[in-house]
Motif scaffolding. Structure first.
Motif, short mmCIF file in Angstrom:
data_model
loop_
_atom_site.label_atom_id
_atom_site.label_comp_id
_atom_site.label_asym_id
_atom_site.label_seq_id
_atom_site.Cartn_x
_atom_site.Cartn_y
_atom_site.Cartn_z
N VAL A 83 0.85 -1.19 0.00
CA VAL A 83 0.00 0.00 0.00
C VAL A 83 0.89 1.25 0.00
CG1 VAL A 83 -1.73 1.31 1.32
CG2 VAL A 83 -1.98 -1.16 1.03
N SER A 84 2.13 1.10 0.46
CA SER A 84 3.11 2.19 0.39
C SER A 84 3.29 2.69 -1.03
CB SER A 84 4.47 1.70 0.92
OG SER A 84 4.39 1.19 2.23
N LYS A 85 3.11 1.82 -2.02
CA LYS A 85 3.30 2.22 -3.42
C LYS A 85 2.36 3.35 -3.82
CE LYS A 85 5.06 -2.25 -5.11
NZ LYS A 85 5.40 -2.93 -3.85
N THR A 86 1.20 3.44 -3.18
CA THR A 86 0.29 4.54 -3.51
C THR A 86 0.86 5.87 -3.03
OG1 THR A 86 -1.08 4.41 -1.49
CG2 THR A 86 -1.67 2.94 -3.32
N PHE A 87 1.62 5.85 -1.93
CA PHE A 87 2.29 7.08 -1.48
C PHE A 87 3.44 7.43 -2.42
CE2 PHE A 87 0.29 5.68 2.50
CZ PHE A 87 -0.26 6.87 2.95
N THR A 88 4.19 6.42 -2.86
CA THR A 88 5.26 6.66 -3.83
C THR A 88 4.70 7.28 -5.09
OG1 THR A 88 6.43 4.73 -2.95
CG2 THR A 88 7.12 5.53 -5.11
N ALA A 89 3.56 6.76 -5.54
CA ALA A 89 2.90 7.30 -6.73
C ALA A 89 2.46 8.74 -6.51
CB ALA A 89 1.71 6.43 -7.09
N THR A 90 1.90 9.02 -5.34
CA THR A 90 1.44 10.37 -5.04
C THR A 90 2.60 11.36 -5.02
OG1 THR A 90 -0.35 9.43 -3.71
CG2 THR A 90 0.09 11.77 -3.43
N LEU A 91 3.71 10.94 -4.44
CA LEU A 91 4.88 11.83 -4.41
C LEU A 91 5.39 12.09 -5.82
CD1 LEU A 91 6.67 13.39 -2.41
CD2 LEU A 91 8.24 11.44 -2.43
N SER A 259 -10.31 18.05 -2.55
CA SER A 259 -10.49 19.49 -2.75
C SER A 259 -9.87 20.34 -1.64
CB SER A 259 -11.98 19.83 -2.89
OG SER A 259 -12.69 19.51 -1.71
N LYS A 260 -9.66 19.77 -0.46
CA LYS A 260 -9.07 20.53 0.63
C LYS A 260 -7.55 20.63 0.53
CE LYS A 260 -12.77 19.30 3.87
NZ LYS A 260 -13.12 18.61 5.14
N LEU A 261 -6.96 19.91 -0.39
CA LEU A 261 -5.52 19.94 -0.56
C LEU A 261 -5.09 21.11 -1.43
CD1 LEU A 261 -4.99 16.13 -1.26
CD2 LEU A 261 -4.38 17.35 0.85
N ALA A 262 -3.84 21.54 -1.25
CA ALA A 262 -3.28 22.55 -2.15
C ALA A 262 -3.27 22.01 -3.57
CB ALA A 262 -1.87 22.92 -1.69
N ALA A 263 -3.30 22.93 -4.54
CA ALA A 263 -3.48 22.55 -5.94
C ALA A 263 -2.48 21.51 -6.43
CB ALA A 263 -3.45 23.79 -6.82
N PRO A 264 -1.17 21.63 -6.14
CA PRO A 264 -0.23 20.60 -6.63
C PRO A 264 -0.54 19.21 -6.08
CG PRO A 264 0.96 22.57 -5.99
CD PRO A 264 -0.44 22.75 -5.49
N MET A 265 -0.95 19.14 -4.82
CA MET A 265 -1.26 17.83 -4.25
C MET A 265 -2.58 17.30 -4.78
SD MET A 265 0.29 15.58 -2.43
CE MET A 265 1.54 16.48 -1.51
N GLN A 266 -3.53 18.18 -5.06
CA GLN A 266 -4.76 17.74 -5.72
C GLN A 266 -4.45 17.09 -7.06
OE1 GLN A 266 -8.24 20.26 -6.07
NE2 GLN A 266 -7.55 21.56 -4.39
N ARG A 267 -3.57 17.73 -7.82
CA ARG A 267 -3.20 17.17 -9.12
C ARG A 267 -2.49 15.83 -8.95
NH1 ARG A 267 -2.06 22.67 -10.19
NH2 ARG A 267 0.20 22.38 -10.09
N ALA A 268 -1.70 15.72 -7.90
CA ALA A 268 -1.01 14.46 -7.63
C ALA A 268 -2.01 13.34 -7.38
CB ALA A 268 -0.07 14.61 -6.44
#
Length: 383
Positions: A83-91, A259-268
């Motif tokens: 499940v860590s891979k989803t964090f790697t993908a998000t980063l 939607s509560k995240l900053a725009a770059p993280m939303q796009r991620a």
């Protein structure tokens, strides 16, 4: 189709108003699903979290450590495995949103010794979706150092053109995460703990568990041996995140509504939920794997089967897009002593997190979560 599915579920579960999910009824379903699994597979402890229309509920069972009998709570740290891979993908998606890399880049741009190699024909997207070159599931046993690892990559013989086959692989996502860390100016672990977890509001999620949090870190169990993940090459990038049910259900809620995240993280987040390749019954995203919803139990079991993990599968490139139709996203994960499963349906505003300190079979996790998911879907159906 969704109405037909809801009608079928209504025959099994009484409907509950959307505005007031019946916590007692959900607990009854979770208790009934968790108890037999823990007994059959001798699971010492399990933390279950669900979210329905933004409301989180926690259901905790057993112990975090057999010697101390410390009870599991929503604040217990579990190893997430893959499940860590989803964090790697998000980063990686976040780095792209900042303009630090592009998923269309090739590895040689960041690792000069790979320039012109077989791997350099693949893109970072291929690495992140396991469609690069036919990497094995694990780094070979005789590769012990980072120098040996990159020598291995440099001389790797691809089994075909990128994008033709999916071979689920820690080296593949590991190299993707390693390059992401480089693009963000340091190591992957530094970038995750400095940039990713804080922006997601995850206060008890770590790659390197600090001493102050060690008392909350569960012990995993392999047979009767108490174990924790061992340091290894690309462990941080492929399976190294530790988190709590409380943090993970927040993570799911942000996947459902970023939607509560900053725009770059939303796009991620949107990048990770984009479907890139069709592989059997599921669409491979960057981290997450998805299915049209409603989905049958049989399809979920096939998509999370041993064949999907251990055998190369034909892959068909899709026009990259976030699915417009209702979609279920999921990911399993395991280390030697822990087993996890995360599943959510944004269109239904429901999700489930299962964290356990034993690596019990994927089939059992899927069946457990599926039975609860049906109840959650009905918990928000109008009366």
């Amino acid at each position: 189709m969704l109405k037909l599915f809801a009608a079928a579920c209504a025959a099994l579960f009484p409907a509950v108003a959307v505005a007031a999910p019946d916590a007692a009824a959900i607990r009854q379903v979770v208790d009934a699903a968790v108890g037999p699994v823990m007994a059959e597979y001798d699971v010492p402890g399990m933390a279950v979290a669900v979210t329905v229309d933004g409301q989180a509920m926690f259901f905790n069972y057993g112990v975090a450590a057999r010697d101390s009998k410390q009870p599991v709570t929503e604040a217990t740290l579990f190893e997430l495995g893959s499940v860590s891979k989803t964090f790697t993908a998000t980063l990686g998606g976040y780095a792209q949103a900042l303009g630090k890399l592009s998923l269309a880049d090739h590895p040689g741009k960041y690792v000069p010794q790979l320039k012109g190699s077989a791997i350099d024909h693949a893109s970072l997207l291929h690495l992140g979706t396991y469609t690069a070159a036919g990497f094995p599931l694990q780094i070979p046993d005789d590769v012990k150092t980072q120098a040996q690892l990159f020598d291995y990559f440099q001389h790797f013989k691809a089994d075909g053109a990128p994008g033709q086959r999916r071979s689920y692989s820690n080296p593949s996502i590991g190299l993707f995460g390693y390059i992401t860390g480089m693009a963000l100016g340091g190591s992957f672990a530094d970038a995750a703990e400095r940039d990713l977890f804080p922006q997601l509001g995850l206060q008890h999620t770590y790659i390197r568990v600090p001493q102050s949090a060690m008392a909350s870190y569960a012990w995993g169990y392999s047979k009767e041996q108490a174990v924790r993940v061992r340091p290894d090459l690309f462990d941080s990038e492929a399976y190294g995140v530790k988190s709590t049910a409380a943090d993970m259900i927040r993570y799911v809620q942000l996947q459902i509504d970023p939607s509560k995240l900053a725009a770059p993280m939303q796009r991620a987040v949107h990048t990770t939920q984009t479907a890139y390749f069709q592989v059997g019954p599921m669409a491979q995203g960057l981290g997450w794997e998805s299915y049209p919803y409603p989905v049958s139990l049989d399809q979920l079991l096939k998509g999370n089967s041993g064949d999907m993990a251990f055998e190369p599968q034909p892959a068909r490139a899709l026009t990259p897009q976030t699915p417009a139709a209702p979609t279920l996203y999921n990911k399993t994960g395991s280390t030697r002593g822990f087993g996890s499963y995360v599943v959510f349906v944004p269109a239904q505003n429901i999700g489930i997190v299962l964290l356990a300190n034993r690596a019990y079979p994927n089939d059992a996790r899927i069946k457990l979560a599926y039975s609860v998911l049906q109840k959650l879907a009905m918990a928000r159906q109008p009366m």
